[in-house]
Scaffold this motif. Structure first.
Motif, short mmCIF file in Angstrom:
data_model
loop_
_atom_site.label_atom_id
_atom_site.label_comp_id
_atom_site.label_asym_id
_atom_site.label_seq_id
_atom_site.Cartn_x
_atom_site.Cartn_y
_atom_site.Cartn_z
N THR A 183 62.47 96.86 132.87
CA THR A 183 61.86 96.06 133.68
C THR A 183 60.55 96.83 134.11
O THR A 183 59.31 96.15 133.78
N VAL A 193 58.47 89.67 134.97
CA VAL A 193 59.83 88.94 134.67
C VAL A 193 60.11 87.66 135.40
O VAL A 193 59.87 87.56 136.74
N ARG A 196 66.47 86.10 134.76
CA ARG A 196 67.44 86.75 134.03
C ARG A 196 68.60 85.99 134.22
O ARG A 196 68.96 85.84 135.54
N GLU A 256 72.67 89.55 128.56
CA GLU A 256 71.82 88.49 129.37
C GLU A 256 70.46 87.98 128.83
O GLU A 256 70.00 88.96 127.76
N MET A 258 66.51 87.18 129.19
CA MET A 258 65.41 87.51 130.14
C MET A 258 64.22 86.68 129.73
O MET A 258 63.79 86.65 128.68
#
Length: 263
Positions: A183, A193, A196, A256, A258
């Motif tokens: 990040t 960001v 997520r 995951e 993002m």
């Protein structure tokens, strides 16, 4: 031969021998299980990418590490105006050009793309299950910085990763890095960001779970997928649960997705 050359040769040989979702996926779990796993991946990708604020008929998209073209098909299904693909290997690029004659594919290393990709060219860039295979941290940083240069202001970077809360896990062909490190790198490179979300929950290695659960569930998956028929049954049984989990959970112990936006 440098470490980078060794990694490129590893993927060249792997995709030359197995240009399927198994070749680019979790090979130890077999083709049948990977087919079910990729059904979940596709659903999550389409759901999340469809929510991007893009003018789809004119959108310029780049897919990094295209492999078999799985996410190229995803962008096309969403109605993207122009999709470009890339891969590190000649084995993938040669076959991708035959499979998708209307798509331009480049053989390149995103950490060192040269002048192949113009600055601020793309409305969105995807890099799915690719960056954790960049085992050198400096090259990982270079890859993110290269992507930042080619995304237009206000454009998107869609990535899937193993965003760890625990310690970094380093292997010969994969490095799982910490969420806070990734990040911070994204923010330094000009990305915010946006969100997520789990890409998978149970249908993959539990890399961000405790060691006991990680070992227990990993052994269970490998035992359940020891043959193609049992792998198919295991995938079919987990698929409806996995779909619910990827929608209901905010985090996952495995891969995951993002969404980032270029400032």
């Amino acid at each position: 031969m440098t470490l980078h050359d060794e990694r490129r040769d590893f993927w060249e040989q792997r995709l030359e021998a197995d240009w399927t979702q198994t070749g680019v996926g979790y090979r130890a779990l077999g083709r049948s299980f990977n087919t079910w796993m990729y059904r979940v991946r596709r659903e999550v990708f389409l759901r999340e990418a469809a929510a991007l604020d893009l003018d789809w008929p004119t959108a310029q998209i780049l897919d990094v590490g295209s492999g078999t073209g799985f996410y190229v098909r995803g962008w096309q299904a969403l109605g993207a105006g122009a999709v470009t693909g890339s891969d590190l290997t000649e084995a993938a690029v040669h076959r991708l050009r035959d499979r998708y004659p209307g798509v331009g594919f480049h053989r390149l290393d995103i950490a060192e793309p040269g002048d192949t990709l113009g600055e601020k060219t793309f409305d969105a860039v995807s890099c799915m299950d690719v960056l954790f295979h960049v085992t050198d941290d400096a090259r990982y940083v270079a890859a993110i910085e290269s992507i930042a240069r080619i995304v237009r202001p206000g454009g998107y970077f869609v990535m899937s990763e193993n965003f760890l809360h625990g310690s970094v896990q380093r292997g010969a062909n994969q490095v799982n890095r910490r969420l806070d490190w990734i990040t911070a790198l994204l923010e330094r490179s000009g990305f915010d960001v946006v969100r997520r979300t789990p890409m998978l929950v149970l249908m993959n290695a539990q890399v961000d779970a405790g060691p006991l659960w990680r070992k227990l569930w990993g052994g269970t998956l490998r035992a359940a997928t020891v043959t193609e028929p049992t792998g198919w049954l295991a995938g079919a049984a987990l698929y409806p649960l996995e779909r619910r989990l990827t929608r209901s959970r905010s985090e996952s112990p495995t891969t995951e997705l993002m969404i980032c936006r270029r400032r």
